[in-house]
Write a protein that holds these residues in place. Structure first.
Motif, mmCIF file in Angstrom:
data_model
loop_
_atom_site.group_PDB
_atom_site.id
_atom_site.type_symbol
_atom_site.label_atom_id
_atom_site.label_comp_id
_atom_site.label_asym_id
_atom_site.label_seq_id
_atom_site.Cartn_x
_atom_site.Cartn_y
_atom_site.Cartn_z
ATOM 1 N N ALA A 108 5.740 7.596 -0.564
ATOM 2 C CA ALA A 108 4.358 7.366 -0.129
ATOM 3 C C ALA A 108 4.276 6.169 0.804
ATOM 4 N N ILE A 109 4.986 5.104 0.481
ATOM 5 C CA ILE A 109 4.972 3.896 1.322
ATOM 6 C C ILE A 109 5.519 4.223 2.713
ATOM 7 N N GLU A 110 6.570 5.012 2.739
ATOM 8 C CA GLU A 110 7.173 5.379 4.023
ATOM 9 C C GLU A 110 6.196 6.163 4.904
ATOM 10 N N LYS A 111 5.294 6.909 4.267
ATOM 11 C CA LYS A 111 4.280 7.636 5.041
ATOM 12 C C LYS A 111 3.294 6.680 5.702
ATOM 13 N N TYR A 112 3.158 5.480 5.117
ATOM 14 C CA TYR A 112 2.157 4.529 5.598
ATOM 15 C C TYR A 112 2.806 3.342 6.324
ATOM 16 N N MET A 113 3.894 3.599 7.023
ATOM 17 C CA MET A 113 4.630 2.517 7.683
ATOM 18 C C MET A 113 3.813 1.797 8.755
ATOM 19 N N ASP A 114 2.839 2.487 9.339
ATOM 20 C CA ASP A 114 2.033 1.843 10.388
ATOM 21 C C ASP A 114 0.764 1.215 9.826
ATOM 22 N N TYR A 115 0.670 1.129 8.490
ATOM 23 C CA TYR A 115 -0.494 0.496 7.853
ATOM 24 C C TYR A 115 -0.167 -0.951 7.509
ATOM 25 N N ASP A 116 -1.216 -1.766 7.391
ATOM 26 C CA ASP A 116 -1.030 -3.178 7.052
ATOM 27 C C ASP A 116 -0.801 -3.379 5.555
ATOM 28 N N PHE A 117 -1.620 -2.709 4.741
ATOM 29 C CA PHE A 117 -1.541 -2.891 3.293
ATOM 30 C C PHE A 117 -1.541 -1.548 2.576
ATOM 31 N N VAL A 118 -0.739 -1.471 1.515
ATOM 32 C CA VAL A 118 -0.775 -0.333 0.596
ATOM 33 C C VAL A 118 -1.180 -0.871 -0.766
ATOM 34 N N PHE A 119 -2.357 -0.492 -1.225
ATOM 35 C CA PHE A 119 -2.883 -0.957 -2.514
ATOM 36 C C PHE A 119 -2.462 0.028 -3.611
ATOM 37 N N VAL A 120 -1.731 -0.470 -4.605
ATOM 38 C CA VAL A 120 -1.222 0.390 -5.675
ATOM 39 C C VAL A 120 -1.990 0.128 -6.965
ATOM 40 N N ASP A 121 -2.719 1.135 -7.419
ATOM 41 C CA ASP A 121 -3.452 1.062 -8.682
ATOM 42 C C ASP A 121 -2.533 1.562 -9.787
ATOM 43 N N THR A 122 -2.433 0.812 -10.865
ATOM 44 C CA THR A 122 -1.536 1.188 -11.958
ATOM 45 C C THR A 122 -2.329 1.484 -13.223
ATOM 46 N N ALA A 123 -1.664 2.131 -14.146
ATOM 47 C CA ALA A 123 -2.322 2.510 -15.409
ATOM 48 C C ALA A 123 -2.510 1.284 -16.289
ATOM 49 N N GLY A 124 -3.691 1.177 -16.855
ATOM 50 C CA GLY A 124 -3.915 0.136 -17.850
ATOM 51 C C GLY A 124 -3.348 0.597 -19.178
#
Length: 427
Positions: free
Chosen positions: A301-317
Protein backbone atom coordinates in the motif's frame (compact mmCIF):
# COMPACT_ATOMS: atom_id res chain seq x y z
CA UNK A 1 19.61 27.05 32.71
CA UNK A 2 20.23 29.51 29.86
CA UNK A 3 17.37 31.83 28.89
CA UNK A 4 17.19 34.19 25.91
CA UNK A 5 14.59 36.18 24.00
CA UNK A 6 14.17 35.99 20.23
CA UNK A 7 12.18 38.36 18.04
CA UNK A 8 10.76 37.96 14.57
CA UNK A 9 8.19 39.39 12.19
CA UNK A 10 6.12 36.23 12.68
CA UNK A 11 5.78 33.71 15.47
CA UNK A 12 7.36 31.08 13.24
CA UNK A 13 10.38 33.28 12.53
CA UNK A 14 10.97 33.91 16.23
CA UNK A 15 10.63 30.20 17.01
CA UNK A 16 13.08 29.32 14.25
CA UNK A 17 15.66 31.74 15.70
CA UNK A 18 15.26 30.06 19.09
CA UNK A 19 15.83 26.62 17.54
CA UNK A 20 18.89 27.85 15.66
CA UNK A 21 20.40 29.23 18.87
CA UNK A 22 19.50 26.42 21.29
CA UNK A 23 18.90 23.48 18.95
CA UNK A 24 16.15 20.88 19.27
CA UNK A 25 16.38 20.89 23.08
CA UNK A 26 15.05 24.44 23.26
CA UNK A 27 12.07 24.82 25.59
CA UNK A 28 9.64 27.63 24.83
CA UNK A 29 8.81 29.45 28.06
CA UNK A 30 6.62 32.21 26.67
CA UNK A 31 5.33 33.60 23.36
CA UNK A 32 3.89 37.10 23.15
CA UNK A 33 2.83 39.52 20.49
CA UNK A 34 4.59 42.90 20.66
CA UNK A 35 2.24 45.56 19.38
CA UNK A 36 3.71 48.74 17.85
CA UNK A 37 3.70 51.96 19.84
CA UNK A 38 3.82 55.62 18.93
CA UNK A 39 1.90 58.00 16.74
CA UNK A 40 2.18 55.85 13.60
CA UNK A 41 1.41 52.51 15.25
CA UNK A 42 -1.63 52.03 13.03
CA UNK A 43 0.70 51.73 10.04
CA UNK A 44 3.09 49.28 11.68
CA UNK A 45 2.77 45.53 12.09
CA UNK A 46 3.13 43.61 15.32
CA UNK A 47 6.22 41.54 15.98
CA UNK A 48 6.58 38.41 18.08
CA UNK A 49 8.89 37.69 20.98
CA UNK A 50 9.74 34.16 22.08
CA UNK A 51 11.37 33.44 25.43
CA UNK A 52 13.28 30.15 25.20
CA UNK A 53 15.35 28.18 27.68
CA UNK A 54 17.98 25.50 27.49
CA UNK A 55 18.02 23.36 30.62
CA UNK A 56 21.53 22.05 31.12
CA UNK A 57 20.82 20.18 34.34
CA UNK A 58 18.89 17.01 35.06
CA UNK A 59 16.07 17.28 37.63
CA UNK A 60 17.07 16.13 41.09
CA UNK A 61 14.86 14.61 43.80
CA UNK A 62 13.67 16.69 46.72
CA UNK A 63 16.64 16.59 49.10
CA UNK A 64 17.64 18.98 51.86
CA UNK A 65 20.69 19.20 54.16
CA UNK A 66 20.42 17.10 57.31
CA UNK A 67 20.51 18.48 60.80
CA UNK A 68 23.32 16.18 61.99
CA UNK A 69 26.99 16.89 62.43
CA UNK A 70 27.88 15.74 58.92
CA UNK A 71 26.58 18.54 56.68
CA UNK A 72 27.09 16.40 53.56
CA UNK A 73 24.53 13.84 54.68
CA UNK A 74 21.21 14.29 52.85
CA UNK A 75 17.68 13.31 53.81
CA UNK A 76 15.65 11.16 51.50
CA UNK A 77 12.65 12.66 49.68
CA UNK A 78 10.01 13.74 52.18
CA UNK A 79 6.49 12.44 51.62
CA UNK A 80 3.19 13.16 53.31
CA UNK A 81 2.36 10.67 56.05
CA UNK A 82 -1.39 10.35 56.41
CA UNK A 83 -1.66 9.74 60.16
CA UNK A 84 1.18 11.93 61.37
CA UNK A 85 0.12 14.84 63.60
CA UNK A 86 1.99 18.12 63.44
CA UNK A 87 2.03 21.40 65.26
CA UNK A 88 2.46 24.47 63.06
CA UNK A 89 2.08 27.04 65.80
CA UNK A 90 5.81 27.71 65.42
CA UNK A 91 7.57 28.79 62.28
CA UNK A 92 9.97 26.03 61.08
CA UNK A 93 13.58 26.75 61.84
CA UNK A 94 15.26 24.38 59.40
CA UNK A 95 14.81 23.50 55.74
CA UNK A 96 13.87 19.93 56.55
CA UNK A 97 11.17 21.13 58.97
CA UNK A 98 9.91 23.56 56.36
CA UNK A 99 9.48 20.88 53.71
CA UNK A 100 7.81 18.53 56.14
CA UNK A 101 5.36 21.16 57.36
CA UNK A 102 4.41 22.14 53.81
CA UNK A 103 3.50 18.59 52.85
CA UNK A 104 1.67 17.76 56.05
CA UNK A 105 -0.36 20.95 55.91
CA UNK A 106 -1.18 20.32 52.24
CA UNK A 107 -2.58 16.94 53.21
CA UNK A 108 -4.86 18.60 55.75
CA UNK A 109 -6.32 20.69 52.96
CA UNK A 110 -7.19 17.59 50.94
CA UNK A 111 -8.40 15.40 53.82
CA UNK A 112 -10.12 17.02 56.79
CA UNK A 113 -10.75 15.05 59.97
CA UNK A 114 -14.53 15.66 60.05
CA UNK A 115 -17.23 17.50 58.03
CA UNK A 116 -17.11 20.65 60.19
CA UNK A 117 -13.35 20.94 59.88
CA UNK A 118 -13.61 20.16 56.17
CA UNK A 119 -16.13 22.97 55.64
CA UNK A 120 -13.91 25.48 57.39
CA UNK A 121 -10.85 24.22 55.55
CA UNK A 122 -12.69 24.52 52.22
CA UNK A 123 -13.56 28.17 52.94
CA UNK A 124 -9.95 29.03 53.68
CA UNK A 125 -8.73 27.01 50.72
CA UNK A 126 -11.16 28.65 48.28
CA UNK A 127 -10.05 32.09 49.41
CA UNK A 128 -6.39 31.12 49.13
CA UNK A 129 -6.86 29.53 45.71
CA UNK A 130 -8.64 32.64 44.47
CA UNK A 131 -5.60 34.67 45.41
CA UNK A 132 -3.39 32.11 43.67
CA UNK A 133 -5.47 32.39 40.52
CA UNK A 134 -5.16 36.18 40.61
CA UNK A 135 -1.40 35.80 40.77
CA UNK A 136 -1.46 33.40 37.84
CA UNK A 137 -3.38 35.91 35.71
CA UNK A 138 -0.41 38.26 35.66
CA UNK A 139 2.28 35.59 35.87
CA UNK A 140 3.54 36.32 32.36
CA UNK A 141 4.31 39.95 33.25
CA UNK A 142 6.19 38.97 36.39
CA UNK A 143 8.02 36.25 34.51
CA UNK A 144 9.13 38.78 31.89
CA UNK A 145 10.27 41.12 34.65
CA UNK A 146 12.38 38.44 36.31
CA UNK A 147 13.80 37.40 32.95
CA UNK A 148 14.88 40.98 32.23
CA UNK A 149 17.12 40.92 35.30
CA UNK A 150 18.72 37.70 34.04
CA UNK A 151 18.66 36.10 37.48
CA UNK A 152 16.39 33.09 37.78
CA UNK A 153 17.54 31.45 40.99
CA UNK A 154 17.89 32.94 44.45
CA UNK A 155 19.43 31.37 47.52
CA UNK A 156 17.51 30.80 50.72
CA UNK A 157 18.85 33.27 53.24
CA UNK A 158 16.34 33.26 56.08
CA UNK A 159 13.73 30.91 57.47
CA UNK A 160 10.41 31.10 55.56
CA UNK A 161 7.67 33.39 56.79
CA UNK A 162 4.17 32.17 57.56
CA UNK A 163 2.99 33.64 54.22
CA UNK A 164 5.64 31.68 52.34
CA UNK A 165 4.82 28.48 54.19
CA UNK A 166 1.11 28.90 53.51
CA UNK A 167 1.72 29.67 49.84
CA UNK A 168 3.82 26.53 49.39
CA UNK A 169 1.05 24.56 51.10
CA UNK A 170 -1.50 25.98 48.66
CA UNK A 171 0.67 25.11 45.68
CA UNK A 172 1.20 21.59 47.01
CA UNK A 173 -2.50 21.09 47.60
CA UNK A 174 -3.44 22.54 44.21
CA UNK A 175 -1.08 20.23 42.33
CA UNK A 176 -2.29 17.28 44.39
CA UNK A 177 -5.94 18.07 43.61
CA UNK A 178 -5.05 18.23 39.93
CA UNK A 179 -3.79 14.63 40.36
CA UNK A 180 -0.10 15.33 39.86
CA UNK A 181 1.83 12.38 41.28
CA UNK A 182 3.06 13.20 44.75
CA UNK A 183 6.65 12.23 43.99
CA UNK A 184 6.79 14.79 41.17
CA UNK A 185 5.33 17.48 43.44
CA UNK A 186 8.03 16.68 46.00
CA UNK A 187 10.73 17.06 43.37
CA UNK A 188 9.45 20.37 42.00
CA UNK A 189 8.79 22.08 45.32
CA UNK A 190 12.04 20.70 46.67
CA UNK A 191 13.93 22.42 43.87
CA UNK A 192 12.27 25.79 44.48
CA UNK A 193 12.66 25.74 48.26
CA UNK A 194 16.16 27.21 47.94
CA UNK A 195 14.73 30.12 45.95
CA UNK A 196 12.79 31.61 48.85
CA UNK A 197 13.97 34.92 50.23
CA UNK A 198 12.25 37.69 52.20
CA UNK A 199 10.31 40.33 50.30
CA UNK A 200 9.34 38.95 46.93
CA UNK A 201 9.60 35.24 47.73
CA UNK A 202 5.96 34.38 46.98
CA UNK A 203 6.22 35.74 43.46
CA UNK A 204 9.59 34.03 43.07
CA UNK A 205 8.13 30.69 44.16
CA UNK A 206 5.25 30.89 41.67
CA UNK A 207 7.43 32.00 38.77
CA UNK A 208 9.96 29.24 39.37
CA UNK A 209 7.36 26.49 39.82
CA UNK A 210 5.82 27.69 36.55
CA UNK A 211 9.20 27.55 34.80
CA UNK A 212 10.08 24.11 36.12
CA UNK A 213 6.73 22.68 35.01
CA UNK A 214 7.24 24.16 31.55
CA UNK A 215 10.70 22.59 31.35
CA UNK A 216 9.39 19.20 32.46
CA UNK A 217 6.75 19.15 29.75
CA UNK A 218 9.35 20.10 27.16
CA UNK A 219 8.81 21.44 23.66
CA UNK A 220 6.05 19.61 21.73
CA UNK A 221 7.16 17.91 18.52
CA UNK A 222 4.81 18.11 15.56
CA UNK A 223 4.72 16.09 12.35
CA UNK A 224 7.22 17.42 9.84
CA UNK A 225 7.96 16.36 6.30
CA UNK A 226 11.64 15.55 6.06
CA UNK A 227 13.65 12.99 4.16
CA UNK A 228 12.09 10.76 1.56
CA UNK A 229 8.38 10.61 0.79
CA UNK A 230 6.05 9.29 1.93
CA UNK A 231 6.38 9.54 5.71
CA UNK A 232 4.42 6.70 7.33
CA UNK A 233 2.56 7.75 10.50
CA UNK A 234 1.24 5.04 12.82
CA UNK A 235 -1.43 5.84 15.41
CA UNK A 236 -1.65 3.26 18.18
CA UNK A 237 -3.51 3.06 21.47
CA UNK A 238 -6.33 1.40 23.41
CA UNK A 239 -9.88 1.09 22.12
CA UNK A 240 -12.04 4.18 22.43
CA UNK A 241 -9.36 6.85 22.84
CA UNK A 242 -10.21 8.52 19.51
CA UNK A 243 -7.43 7.37 17.18
CA UNK A 244 -9.49 7.52 13.98
CA UNK A 245 -10.90 10.97 14.72
CA UNK A 246 -7.44 12.22 15.67
CA UNK A 247 -6.04 10.95 12.37
CA UNK A 248 -8.80 12.78 10.49
CA UNK A 249 -8.05 16.02 12.33
CA UNK A 250 -4.31 15.94 11.66
CA UNK A 251 -4.70 14.78 8.06
CA UNK A 252 -7.26 17.54 7.39
CA UNK A 253 -4.87 20.14 8.77
CA UNK A 254 -2.01 19.05 6.53
CA UNK A 255 -4.22 18.62 3.46
CA UNK A 256 -6.15 21.90 3.74
CA UNK A 257 -3.74 24.29 5.48
CA UNK A 258 -0.40 23.01 4.15
CA UNK A 259 -1.64 21.52 0.85
CA UNK A 260 0.11 18.21 1.44
CA UNK A 261 -0.92 14.99 -0.27
CA UNK A 262 -2.27 12.49 2.27
CA UNK A 263 -3.35 8.87 2.04
CA UNK A 264 -4.99 6.54 4.55
CA UNK A 265 -4.34 2.93 5.48
CA UNK A 266 -6.26 0.98 8.11
CA UNK A 267 -5.34 -2.28 9.76
CA UNK A 268 -8.32 -2.05 12.11
CA UNK A 269 -10.26 -4.97 10.69
CA UNK A 270 -11.75 -5.87 14.06
CA UNK A 271 -14.35 -3.11 13.91
CA UNK A 272 -16.25 -2.51 10.68
CA UNK A 273 -17.44 0.85 11.99
CA UNK A 274 -13.86 2.07 12.32
CA UNK A 275 -13.08 1.24 8.69
CA UNK A 276 -16.23 2.97 7.47
CA UNK A 277 -15.52 6.01 9.61
CA UNK A 278 -12.05 6.39 8.10
CA UNK A 279 -13.47 5.84 4.61
CA UNK A 280 -15.87 8.75 5.12
CA UNK A 281 -13.02 11.05 6.14
CA UNK A 282 -10.97 9.88 3.15
CA UNK A 283 -13.82 10.66 0.75
CA UNK A 284 -14.31 14.13 2.24
CA UNK A 285 -10.60 14.89 1.81
CA UNK A 286 -10.52 13.21 -1.59
CA UNK A 287 -7.69 10.99 -0.37
CA UNK A 288 -7.09 7.31 -1.22
CA UNK A 289 -7.55 4.59 1.40
CA UNK A 290 -6.38 0.98 1.67
CA UNK A 291 -7.25 -1.87 4.04
CA UNK A 292 -4.37 -4.16 5.03
CA UNK A 293 -4.09 -7.36 7.05
CA UNK A 294 -0.32 -7.83 7.26
CA UNK A 295 3.03 -6.05 7.05
CA UNK A 296 3.49 -7.23 3.45
CA UNK A 297 0.16 -5.70 2.42
CA UNK A 298 1.08 -2.50 4.27
CA UNK A 299 4.34 -2.21 2.32
CA UNK A 300 2.45 -2.75 -0.94
CA UNK A 301 0.00 0.00 0.00
CA UNK A 302 2.82 2.42 0.86
CA UNK A 303 4.47 1.73 -2.48
CA UNK A 304 1.23 2.75 -4.21
CA UNK A 305 1.45 6.12 -2.46
CA UNK A 306 5.09 6.94 -3.25
CA UNK A 307 4.19 10.39 -4.59
CA UNK A 308 2.25 11.29 -1.42
CA UNK A 309 3.65 13.27 1.50
CA UNK A 310 2.04 11.34 4.36
CA UNK A 311 0.47 7.92 4.82
CA UNK A 312 -1.70 7.83 7.95
CA UNK A 313 -2.04 4.31 9.37
CA UNK A 314 -5.00 3.61 11.66
CA UNK A 315 -4.48 0.56 13.87
CA UNK A 316 -6.79 -1.63 15.90
CA UNK A 317 -7.40 -0.65 19.48
CA UNK A 318 -6.99 -3.51 21.93
CA UNK A 319 -6.66 -4.21 25.61
CA UNK A 320 -3.06 -3.83 26.70
CA UNK A 321 -3.50 -7.26 28.31
CA UNK A 322 -4.14 -8.98 24.96
CA UNK A 323 -0.74 -10.46 24.00
CA UNK A 324 -1.85 -11.83 20.61
CA UNK A 325 -3.05 -8.48 19.31
CA UNK A 326 0.00 -6.79 20.82
CA UNK A 327 2.30 -9.13 18.90
CA UNK A 328 0.35 -8.50 15.67
CA UNK A 329 0.78 -4.75 16.17
CA UNK A 330 4.51 -5.12 16.72
CA UNK A 331 4.91 -7.21 13.54
CA UNK A 332 2.98 -4.61 11.54
CA UNK A 333 5.10 -1.67 12.69
CA UNK A 334 8.45 -3.44 12.60
CA UNK A 335 7.59 -4.97 9.22
CA UNK A 336 7.69 -1.62 7.41
CA UNK A 337 10.60 -1.55 4.96
CA UNK A 338 13.62 0.44 6.11
CA UNK A 339 13.46 2.64 3.03
CA UNK A 340 10.25 4.19 4.37
CA UNK A 341 10.50 6.78 7.15
CA UNK A 342 8.02 6.12 9.92
CA UNK A 343 6.83 7.72 13.15
CA UNK A 344 4.60 6.23 15.83
CA UNK A 345 2.11 8.16 17.98
CA UNK A 346 0.57 6.67 21.09
CA UNK A 347 -2.90 8.15 21.54
CA UNK A 348 -4.10 8.31 25.16
CA UNK A 349 -7.27 9.66 26.71
CA UNK A 350 -6.86 12.29 29.43
CA UNK A 351 -9.79 10.62 31.24
CA UNK A 352 -8.03 7.26 31.74
CA UNK A 353 -7.03 6.31 35.28
CA UNK A 354 -3.39 6.93 36.18
CA UNK A 355 -2.61 3.30 37.02
CA UNK A 356 -4.08 2.12 33.72
CA UNK A 357 -2.08 4.75 31.83
CA UNK A 358 1.13 3.45 33.42
CA UNK A 359 0.30 -0.10 32.32
CA UNK A 360 -0.62 1.05 28.80
CA UNK A 361 2.64 2.97 28.39
CA UNK A 362 4.66 -0.02 29.60
CA UNK A 363 2.97 -2.34 27.09
CA UNK A 364 3.18 -0.04 24.08
CA UNK A 365 6.80 0.90 24.61
CA UNK A 366 7.60 -2.80 24.13
CA UNK A 367 6.00 -2.50 20.69
CA UNK A 368 7.74 0.64 19.47
CA UNK A 369 9.17 4.02 20.34
CA UNK A 370 6.52 6.72 20.15
CA UNK A 371 5.44 10.31 20.77
CA UNK A 372 2.35 11.14 22.84
CA UNK A 373 -1.01 12.54 21.80
CA UNK A 374 -3.64 13.24 24.48
CA UNK A 375 -7.34 13.25 23.61
CA UNK A 376 -10.58 14.22 25.41
CA UNK A 377 -9.15 17.15 27.33
CA UNK A 378 -12.67 18.58 27.25
CA UNK A 379 -13.98 15.62 29.28
CA UNK A 380 -11.90 16.14 32.42
CA UNK A 381 -11.11 18.95 34.85
CA UNK A 382 -7.80 17.54 36.12
CA UNK A 383 -4.69 17.43 33.95
CA UNK A 384 -2.10 16.01 36.32
CA UNK A 385 -1.91 12.74 34.38
CA UNK A 386 -0.58 14.62 31.36
CA UNK A 387 2.47 15.62 33.39
CA UNK A 388 2.68 12.26 35.17
CA UNK A 389 2.80 10.23 31.97
CA UNK A 390 5.16 12.65 30.26
CA UNK A 391 7.64 12.31 33.13
CA UNK A 392 7.09 8.56 33.55
CA UNK A 393 7.55 7.74 29.87
CA UNK A 394 10.23 10.33 29.10
CA UNK A 395 8.91 10.68 25.53
CA UNK A 396 7.98 13.81 23.61
CA UNK A 397 4.50 15.32 23.53
CA UNK A 398 2.89 16.20 20.25
CA UNK A 399 -0.81 17.09 19.91
CA UNK A 400 -3.91 17.35 22.09
CA UNK A 401 -7.61 17.19 21.18
CA UNK A 402 -10.51 18.74 23.05
CA UNK A 403 -13.65 17.72 21.18
CA UNK A 404 -15.12 15.80 18.25
CA UNK A 405 -15.10 18.54 15.61
CA UNK A 406 -12.84 17.80 12.64
CA UNK A 407 -10.40 19.49 12.23
CA UNK A 408 -11.08 22.32 14.69
CA UNK A 409 -10.70 20.51 18.02
CA UNK A 410 -7.00 19.82 17.55
CA UNK A 411 -3.99 21.81 18.72
CA UNK A 412 -0.29 21.45 19.27
CA UNK A 413 0.09 20.52 22.94
CA UNK A 414 -0.23 23.88 24.72
CA UNK A 415 2.24 23.59 27.56
CA UNK A 416 1.67 27.08 28.94
CA UNK A 417 -2.09 26.62 29.13
CA UNK A 418 -1.84 23.24 30.87
CA UNK A 419 0.74 24.48 33.39
CA UNK A 420 -1.44 27.44 34.29
CA UNK A 421 -4.37 25.09 34.89
CA UNK A 422 -2.24 22.78 37.04
CA UNK A 423 -1.33 25.77 39.21
CA UNK A 424 -4.93 26.76 39.78
CA UNK A 425 -5.80 28.90 36.76
CA UNK A 426 -8.63 28.43 34.28
CA UNK A 427 -8.40 27.17 30.72
Amino acid sequence: MTINKFQGKTQEEALEKAKQEFGEKAVIMNIREVKPKGLFRAFKKSTFEVTAALDEKEPVPFQVPGAGADIKKMHESINVIADEKIDISKQPEKKADFAKAVKQEAEKTVKAANPVEKKEADKKENSAEKKLEERLDDLSNRLEKSLSYGKMELELENAPTSEELNFMRILYGTLLKNEVDEKYINQILGEVEKLIRPGNSVDTILSNVYQKLILRFGQPKTIELSGTKPKVLFFIGPTGVGKTTTIAKIASKYKVEYEKKVAFVTSDTYRIAATEQLRVYAEILEAPMSIVYSADELNEAIEKYMDYDFVFVDTAGFSHKNKTQRDDMQKLIQGVKEEFEKEVYLVLSATTKYKDLLDIVDVYREISEFKLIFTKLDETMTYGNLLNIKLYSGVELSYATNGQNVPDDLEIFDTQKIVKQLLGGNL
